[in-house]
Write an enzyme that holds these catalytic residues in place. Structure first.
Site, short mmCIF file in Angstrom:
data_model
loop_
_atom_site.label_atom_id
_atom_site.label_comp_id
_atom_site.label_asym_id
_atom_site.label_seq_id
_atom_site.Cartn_x
_atom_site.Cartn_y
_atom_site.Cartn_z
N GLY A 43 1.49 -1.94 -11.32
CA GLY A 43 0.35 -2.83 -11.51
C GLY A 43 -0.51 -2.64 -10.28
N ARG A 176 -8.17 1.24 -17.73
CA ARG A 176 -7.05 1.58 -18.62
C ARG A 176 -7.57 1.35 -20.04
NH1 ARG A 176 -5.56 3.62 -14.88
NH2 ARG A 176 -3.82 3.24 -13.49
N ALA A 197 -19.30 -7.59 -5.92
CA ALA A 197 -18.39 -6.94 -4.97
C ALA A 197 -19.11 -6.41 -3.74
CB ALA A 197 -17.65 -5.79 -5.65
N LYS A 201 -14.54 0.83 -5.37
CA LYS A 201 -13.97 2.17 -5.41
C LYS A 201 -13.79 2.58 -6.87
CE LYS A 201 -10.11 4.49 -6.20
NZ LYS A 201 -9.02 4.31 -7.12
N LEU A 236 -11.96 11.65 -5.62
CA LEU A 236 -12.04 12.92 -6.37
C LEU A 236 -10.70 13.64 -6.43
CD1 LEU A 236 -15.23 14.04 -4.40
CD2 LEU A 236 -15.22 13.06 -6.69
N GLY A 240 -10.69 14.95 -2.36
CA GLY A 240 -11.02 13.94 -1.36
C GLY A 240 -11.85 12.80 -1.92
N ASP A 261 3.57 13.15 -8.66
CA ASP A 261 3.20 12.03 -9.53
C ASP A 261 2.04 11.30 -8.86
OD1 ASP A 261 3.06 9.72 -11.05
OD2 ASP A 261 5.01 8.94 -10.45
N GLY A 264 -0.27 5.42 -8.27
CA GLY A 264 -0.39 4.63 -7.05
C GLY A 264 -1.20 5.26 -5.94
N ALA A 265 -1.67 6.50 -6.13
CA ALA A 265 -2.42 7.15 -5.05
C ALA A 265 -3.71 6.40 -4.74
CB ALA A 265 -2.73 8.60 -5.43
N GLY A 266 -4.43 5.99 -5.78
CA GLY A 266 -5.67 5.23 -5.58
C GLY A 266 -5.41 3.88 -4.93
N ASP A 267 -4.29 3.25 -5.31
CA ASP A 267 -3.94 1.93 -4.74
C ASP A 267 -3.58 2.07 -3.27
OD1 ASP A 267 -4.21 1.02 -7.37
OD2 ASP A 267 -2.10 1.40 -7.79
#
Length: 328
Positions: A43, A176, A197, A201, A236, A240, A261, A264-267
């Site tokens: 989440g 999503r 906001a 992002k 991106l 980057g 995998d 969660g990279a963006g989070d």
């Protein structure tokens, strides 16, 4: 890179959903073909809160879980990871949300959700811990909490309370599509709170979706600019990220790692950014320092792609700094 010890007494509150992803034990197969699944707590807003705490920041999560084994497990995971649970509610009638995730061979994901309705959708405005929200320096949220009532009203109320208390608002729409009634509705609702906001992002895919353009360029990004915005970021993936403020814009390259995998990279990226600006928002107006922070955030995002699952893969400060050192 002198960031101090990363510890901060300023609170970052993350609002929205926490759920369990069921991830196949084998990559590159369909859900039907998967021989088995591993439980992976997730989440986006919860991941951001844990990302902040793992980097030494102070984080709290606001949302609703089912009063079931999975819900209590998730609350326990937040606690174990140093995230305050003062804003968590439990619903006696609804279950904690589940998502079955297909990991394609390239590490990208497809989702099948079980939310009919799930506890996170049933958070009411009355259940909000407004004192907690007002005590934050940053209030972070996504758009999944806008899909249905009563959670939508709770989201709007929380955002307004934070704004009125002078809290910096951070928004990652985290599209999503399967959860929305239609693409049009998704676009409309995601944009309905756009101008509130301070920091937004979006991913390259979300930029295309929101603008209807297939160009990932400055002009396309700036079409999403609004006058109260302090920072717009377009991530991106392995290229980057691009950043835009009132006075300057530019890009920061990615770190090259062995991606397993992307969950969660963006989070992780968002958590790192918020952690570094929470005590010093002047960074948003200082391009050299902002670039340094975004480089750190990119390092955190990159590290998160090197392991399966979001939460186990979220880095510490020293993990990120050693990747930066190695990349210089």
């Amino acid at each position: 890179m002198a960031f101090g010890n990363g510890g901060s007494s300023s609170l970052i509150v993350s609002f929205g959903e926490m759920l369990i992803d069921f991830v196949p034990t084998v990559s590159g197969v369909s859900l039907a073909e998967a021989p088995g699944f591993l439980k992976a707590p997730g989440g986006a807003p919860a991941n951001v809160a844990i990302a902040v705490a793992r980097l030494g920041g102070k984080a709290a999560f606001v949302g609703k879980l089912g009063d079931d084994e999975f819900g209590h497990m998730l609350a326990g995971i937040l606690k174990e990871n140093g995230v305050s649970g003062e804003g968590i509610n439990f619903d006696k009638g609804a279950r904690t949300a589940l998502a079955f995730v297909t990991l394609r061979a390239d590490g990208e994901r497809e989702f099948m959700f079980y939310r009919n309705p799930s506890a996170d959708m049933l958070l009411t405005p009355e259940e909000l811990n407004l004192d907690l929200i007002r005590s934050a320096k940053v209030f972070h949220y996504g758009s999944i909490s806008l899909i249905v009532e009563p959670c939508r009203s709770a989201h709007i109320k929380a955002m307004e309370a934070a704004k009125a208390a002078g809290v910096l608002l951070s928004y990652d729409p985290n599209l999503r599509l399967p959860l929305w009634p239609s693409a049009e509705e998704a676009r409309k609702q995601i944009l309905s709170i756009w101008d509130k906001a301070d920091i937004i992002k979006v991913s390259d895919v979300e930029l295309e979706f929101l603008t209807g353009s297939n160009k990932i360029d400055d002009e396309s990004a700036m079409s999403l600019w609004h006058p109260n915005l302090k920072l717009l970021l377009v991530t991106l993936g392995e290229k980057g990220c691009n950043y835009y403020t009132k006075n300057f814009h530019g890009s920061v390259p990615a770190f090259h790692v062995n991606t397993v995998d992307t969950t969660g990279a963006g989070d992780s990226f968002v958590g790192a950014l918020l952690c570094k600006i929470v005590d010093n928002q002047a960074i948003l107006e200082d391009e050299a320092r902002l670039k340094e922070v975004l480089r750190f955030a990119c390092a955190c995002g990159a590290i998160t792609t090197t392991k399966k699952g979001a939460i186990p893969a979220l880095p510490t400060e020293s993990d990120a700094l050693s990747l930066i050192k190695g990349g210089e």
